[in-house]
Design a protein around this motif. Structure first.
Motif, PDB file in Angstrom:
ATOM      1  N   LEU A 152       0.831  -1.488   0.336  1.00  0.00           N
ATOM      2  CA  LEU A 152       0.160   0.274   0.045  1.00  0.00           C
ATOM      3  C   LEU A 152       1.083   1.258  -0.132  1.00  0.00           C
ATOM      4  O   LEU A 152       1.954   1.684   0.810  1.00  0.00           O
ATOM      5  N   SER A 153       0.709   1.897  -0.822  1.00  0.00           N
ATOM      6  CA  SER A 153       1.379   3.166  -1.049  1.00  0.00           C
ATOM      7  C   SER A 153       1.200   4.237   0.069  1.00  0.00           C
ATOM      8  O   SER A 153       0.194   4.900   0.861  1.00  0.00           O
ATOM      9  N   ASP A 154       2.140   5.422   0.158  1.00  0.00           N
ATOM     10  CA  ASP A 154       1.891   5.925   1.701  1.00  0.00           C
ATOM     11  C   ASP A 154       0.625   6.836   1.071  1.00  0.00           C
ATOM     12  O   ASP A 154       0.179   6.894   2.367  1.00  0.00           O
ATOM     13  N   ASP A 155       0.595   6.733  -0.145  1.00  0.00           N
ATOM     14  CA  ASP A 155      -0.976   7.906  -0.129  1.00  0.00           C
ATOM     15  C   ASP A 155      -2.177   7.154   0.096  1.00  0.00           C
ATOM     16  O   ASP A 155      -3.322   7.751  -0.294  1.00  0.00           O
ATOM     17  N   ARG A 156      -2.453   5.969   0.128  1.00  0.00           N
ATOM     18  CA  ARG A 156      -3.332   4.790   0.608  1.00  0.00           C
ATOM     19  C   ARG A 156      -4.004   4.937  -0.891  1.00  0.00           C
ATOM     20  O   ARG A 156      -4.691   4.279  -1.332  1.00  0.00           O
ATOM     21  N   LYS A 157      -3.340   5.766  -2.050  1.00  0.00           N
ATOM     22  CA  LYS A 157      -4.325   4.802  -3.381  1.00  0.00           C
ATOM     23  C   LYS A 157      -3.833   3.813  -4.341  1.00  0.00           C
ATOM     24  O   LYS A 157      -5.054   3.748  -4.998  1.00  0.00           O
ATOM     25  N   HIS A 158      -2.566   3.469  -3.683  1.00  0.00           N
ATOM     26  CA  HIS A 158      -2.000   2.610  -5.088  1.00  0.00           C
ATOM     27  C   HIS A 158      -1.991   1.125  -4.278  1.00  0.00           C
ATOM     28  O   HIS A 158      -1.265   1.523  -2.768  1.00  0.00           O
ATOM     29  N   GLY A 159      -1.710   0.074  -5.029  1.00  0.00           N
ATOM     30  CA  GLY A 159      -0.941  -0.887  -4.339  1.00  0.00           C
ATOM     31  C   GLY A 159      -1.646  -2.742  -5.056  1.00  0.00           C
ATOM     32  O   GLY A 159      -2.418  -2.084  -5.934  1.00  0.00           O
ATOM     33  N   GLY A 160      -1.510  -3.311  -3.890  1.00  0.00           N
ATOM     34  CA  GLY A 160      -2.442  -4.314  -4.985  1.00  0.00           C
ATOM     35  C   GLY A 160      -1.470  -5.804  -4.298  1.00  0.00           C
ATOM     36  O   GLY A 160      -0.325  -6.129  -3.634  1.00  0.00           O
ATOM     37  N   HIS A 161      -1.364  -7.246  -4.924  1.00  0.00           N
ATOM     38  CA  HIS A 161      -0.644  -8.228  -4.567  1.00  0.00           C
ATOM     39  C   HIS A 161       1.557  -8.527  -4.962  1.00  0.00           C
ATOM     40  O   HIS A 161       1.045  -7.765  -6.372  1.00  0.00           O
ATOM     41  N   VAL A 162       1.931  -8.361  -4.230  1.00  0.00           N
ATOM     42  CA  VAL A 162       2.893  -7.872  -4.654  1.00  0.00           C
ATOM     43  C   VAL A 162       3.262  -9.556  -5.369  1.00  0.00           C
ATOM     44  O   VAL A 162       3.851 -10.490  -4.740  1.00  0.00           O
ATOM     45  N   THR A 163       4.576  -9.501  -6.358  1.00  0.00           N
ATOM     46  CA  THR A 163       4.817 -10.362  -7.370  1.00  0.00           C
ATOM     47  C   THR A 163       6.412 -10.197  -7.660  1.00  0.00           C
ATOM     48  O   THR A 163       6.942 -11.269  -7.092  1.00  0.00           O
ATOM     49  N   ASP A 164       6.867  -8.703  -7.052  1.00  0.00           N
ATOM     50  CA  ASP A 164       7.913  -8.660  -7.002  1.00  0.00           C
ATOM     51  C   ASP A 164       8.574  -7.821  -6.794  1.00  0.00           C
ATOM     52  O   ASP A 164       7.396  -6.489  -6.418  1.00  0.00           O
ATOM     53  N   TYR A 165       9.582  -6.767  -6.275  1.00  0.00           N
ATOM     54  CA  TYR A 165      10.375  -5.871  -5.796  1.00  0.00           C
ATOM     55  C   TYR A 165      11.248  -5.301  -5.279  1.00  0.00           C
ATOM     56  O   TYR A 165      12.576  -6.862  -5.260  1.00  0.00           O
ATOM     57  N   ARG A 166      11.918  -4.580  -4.858  1.00  0.00           N
ATOM     58  CA  ARG A 166      13.146  -4.078  -4.282  1.00  0.00           C
ATOM     59  C   ARG A 166      12.991  -3.572  -3.644  1.00  0.00           C
ATOM     60  O   ARG A 166      12.695  -1.990  -4.327  1.00  0.00           O
ATOM     61  N   VAL A 167      13.144  -3.075  -2.194  1.00  0.00           N
ATOM     62  CA  VAL A 167      13.406  -2.506  -1.474  1.00  0.00           C
ATOM     63  C   VAL A 167      15.082  -1.534  -1.732  1.00  0.00           C
ATOM     64  O   VAL A 167      16.071  -2.068  -1.731  1.00  0.00           O
TER      65      VAL A 167
END
Length: 226
Positions: free
Chosen positions: A168-183
């Motif tokens: 969930l993005s900080d603005d609470r507007k975007h996101g979803g089920h995560v398939t890949d990422y890089r922190v």
């Protein structure tokens, strides 16, 4: 989770009832109407366009996993980590492969790949057919929260074995089920979970579902985009 694969997309538990069992977690909604994230008393719904919206308290779920999150360990990540490196770090912190783990990362991402699922109409198609057409998104250079669970392999079918994370993005507007990422940098919190409560539906569709199909693990891996 095995029931979802067999197109059992309607449950009996409302959001209000779900929140009695936890304030942290993820799942989906009746008719497979998008992805769910639970943080605090807030439940957000990501539909097929990947935009987050509020959820009515009487909306129901066929699959959700929640807990009352109380971090046992917290560390600061100050260097980029990909999916495999991040999971290895969490495994080391949890230090027990046979327990569930709750995971929350709050901070900056170089990128996050997500998916959401479409609301389905009866007669429901199988989940593998649904996810073959699911919209996917890539969010670059965002700040937000990624949370979810690590499930031990022997629980495959009850839950998703391995890691199951939503963002969930900080603005609470975007996101979803995560398939890949890089922190990039942020705070990582984990907790081990040794108590498990399961609520199963009593309706006809669940009674007739095949919960131990051939190739269950492979099908869940495909469905979850792992």
């Amino acid at each position: 989770m095995a029931a979802l694969l067999d197109a059992v997309y309607d449950g009996e538990m409302t959001m209000d009832e779900l929140l009695e069992h936890g304030d942290f977690g993820l799942g989906t909604f009746n008719a497979l109407d998008g992805e769910m994230i639970v943080t605090g008393r807030e439940v957000r719904q990501f539909r097929s366009e990947g935009i987050a919206s509020d959820v009515p308290s009487d909306l129901k779920t066929p699959f959700a996993c929640v807990t009352h999150f109380e971090p046992e360990q917290t560390i600061t990540i100050d260097q980029p980590l990909g999916k495999a490196e991040f999971e290895a770090l969490v495994n080391k912190m949890l230090d027990n492969p046979n327990l569930f783990g709750a995971v929350r990362f709050t901070g900056e991402f170089e990128k996050v790949d997500t998916r959401t699922v479409f609301c389905q109409c009866r007669p429901y198609p199988g989940m593998l057919e649904v996810v073959a057409k699911q919209p996917t998104f890539t969010m670059n250079n965002i700040s937000g929260m990624m949370l979810g669970f690590r499930t031990p392999p022997y629980m495959q079918g009850i839950n998703v074995a391995g890691y199951h994370l939503h963002v969930l993005s900080d603005d609470r507007k975007h996101g979803g089920h995560v398939t890949d990422y890089r922190v990039l940098r942020g705070k990582l919190e984990v907790a081990r979970i040794s108590d498990l409560e399961i609520a199963l539906p009593r309706h006809k569709e669940f009674a007739e579902a095949d919960l131990l199909p051939a190739g269950l693990s492979e099908a869940i891996h495909t469905a979850e985009g792992g």
